[in-house]
Design an enzyme around this catalytic site. Structure first.
Site, PDB file in Angstrom:
ATOM      1  N   HIS A 141     -18.551 -20.509  13.690  1.00 33.75           N
ATOM      2  CA  HIS A 141     -18.540 -20.962  15.086  1.00 33.75           C
ATOM      3  C   HIS A 141     -17.127 -20.898  15.667  1.00 33.75           C
ATOM      4  CE1 HIS A 141     -19.472 -23.663  18.540  1.00 33.75           C
ATOM      5  NE2 HIS A 141     -18.236 -24.079  18.320  1.00 33.75           N
ATOM      6  N   GLU A 142     -16.144 -21.395  14.920  1.00 33.92           N
ATOM      7  CA  GLU A 142     -14.772 -21.398  15.431  1.00 33.92           C
ATOM      8  C   GLU A 142     -14.220 -19.990  15.537  1.00 33.92           C
ATOM      9  OE1 GLU A 142     -13.621 -24.007  16.715  1.00 33.92           O
ATOM     10  OE2 GLU A 142     -15.185 -25.341  15.973  1.00 33.92           O
ATOM     11  N   HIS A 145     -15.322 -18.301  18.738  1.00 29.95           N
ATOM     12  CA  HIS A 145     -14.532 -18.586  19.942  1.00 29.95           C
ATOM     13  C   HIS A 145     -13.404 -17.566  20.095  1.00 29.95           C
ATOM     14  CE1 HIS A 145     -16.347 -22.202  21.486  1.00 29.95           C
ATOM     15  NE2 HIS A 145     -16.173 -22.884  20.371  1.00 29.95           N
ATOM     16  N   GLU A 199     -19.812 -22.716  24.044  1.00 31.76           N
ATOM     17  CA  GLU A 199     -20.215 -23.392  22.815  1.00 31.76           C
ATOM     18  C   GLU A 199     -21.524 -22.806  22.288  1.00 31.76           C
ATOM     19  OE1 GLU A 199     -18.817 -25.562  20.872  1.00 31.76           O
ATOM     20  OE2 GLU A 199     -17.024 -25.902  22.066  1.00 31.76           O
TER      21      GLU A 199
END
Length: 277
Positions: A141-142, A145, A199
């Site tokens: 997920h990070e 980004h 997100e």
């Protein structure tokens, strides 16, 4: 007998084109990068690297950097599995100088800055008792980004607000942004919450990265169940979605579960190759 055989062959021949024309199911998720990318990627990555180095040096001076060698190696091993999957979403990721560090802190947090600078805090590992699949979910997920350039978009927005639209293009082209202004923009890119769409997109991309690397993408939902339980245990919970920039835990879980059919085949393929973790 010949007539019946001919009828069977003819039926199969007539059915074949219809079957052949059926589109193959899409593999993986479909998301788009941020649109506001006025700052050059090289400028953003250079500033992020400087800020990351300062964070690492500060943690080292305080004796808080990479104190648990087993956990550090665990994080770096998972990163080594995920990073090769990044090219599908951002070809520039192949040239990034990736770094992974662990900071001793009760903060339930992790991030990946532009250019592949990853930091995990021990609080998120310890509080949630993360499995490898769950670490891969959070790290994916990070990383997402960074791949989708959400930090670059936020930095561009922050700089735009400071220098004004009328001079933005000239400033960007000349590369004359002050170090202080870039530092402030980079800090905002790390410290402020991302928008709901960013997100959600990162949840999806993170699931795909994990699945392709052989980690169970269902762990993404498990992480948010744990986050919700932790919030209740601490008596805080989460503000209603309509006043929060983040999707609610329940919304994230529903979106993650809805996307599982797109990424589970990738995980199953990894298992078939013997690369499941």
């Amino acid at each position: 007998m010949m007539t019946r055989l001919f009828a069977v062959v003819l039926a199969a021949a007539l059915a074949w084109p219809a079957q052949a024309q059926q589109p193959a199911p899409k593999e993986g998720v479909e998301v788009k990068k941020s649109g506001l990318l006025l700052l050059p990627a090289s400028t953003v990555e250079r500033s992020a690297a400087q800020q990351y180095d300062q964070l690492v040096r500060s943690a080292q001076q305080k004796g808080l950097l990479n104190r648990d060698r087993a956990q550090v190696e665990r994080l770096r091993r998972i990163a080594r599995d995920l990073i090769p999957q990044s090219e599908r979403f951002n070809k520039d990721a192949l040239r990034w100088q990736w770094q992974v560090n662990l900071i001793s802190s009760k903060s339930v947090n992790a991030f990946c800055m532009p250019g592949g600078k990853i930091a995990f805090f021990t609080g998120i590992i310890d509080s949630l008792k993360l499995t490898d699949d769950e670490v891969a979910s959070i790290m994916g997920h990070e990383i997402a980004h960074a791949l989708l350039e959400h930090g670059r978009a936020r930095m561009s927005e922050a700089v735009l607000k400071n220098v004004g639209i009328s001079v933005a293009a000239a400033v960007f082209n000349l590369g004359s942004l002050s170090t202080e202004l870039l530092a402030q923009a980079t800090n905002l890119a790390v410290s402020l919450p991302y928008a709901r769409k960013q997100e959600s997109d990162s949840d999806l991309v993170g699931m795909e990265l994990a699945a392709r690397a052989g980690y169970d993408p269902r762990a993404a939902a498990a992480v948010w169940h744990k986050m919700a339980a932790l919030g209740r245990a601490q008596g805080g919970g989460q503000p209603p979605q309509f006043i929060s920039t983040h999707p609610s835990h329940e919304t994230r879980i529903k979106e993650i579960e809805a996307a599982l059919p797109q990424v589970m085949p990738l995980y199953e393929a990894a298992k078939a190759r013997g690369t499941a973790r």
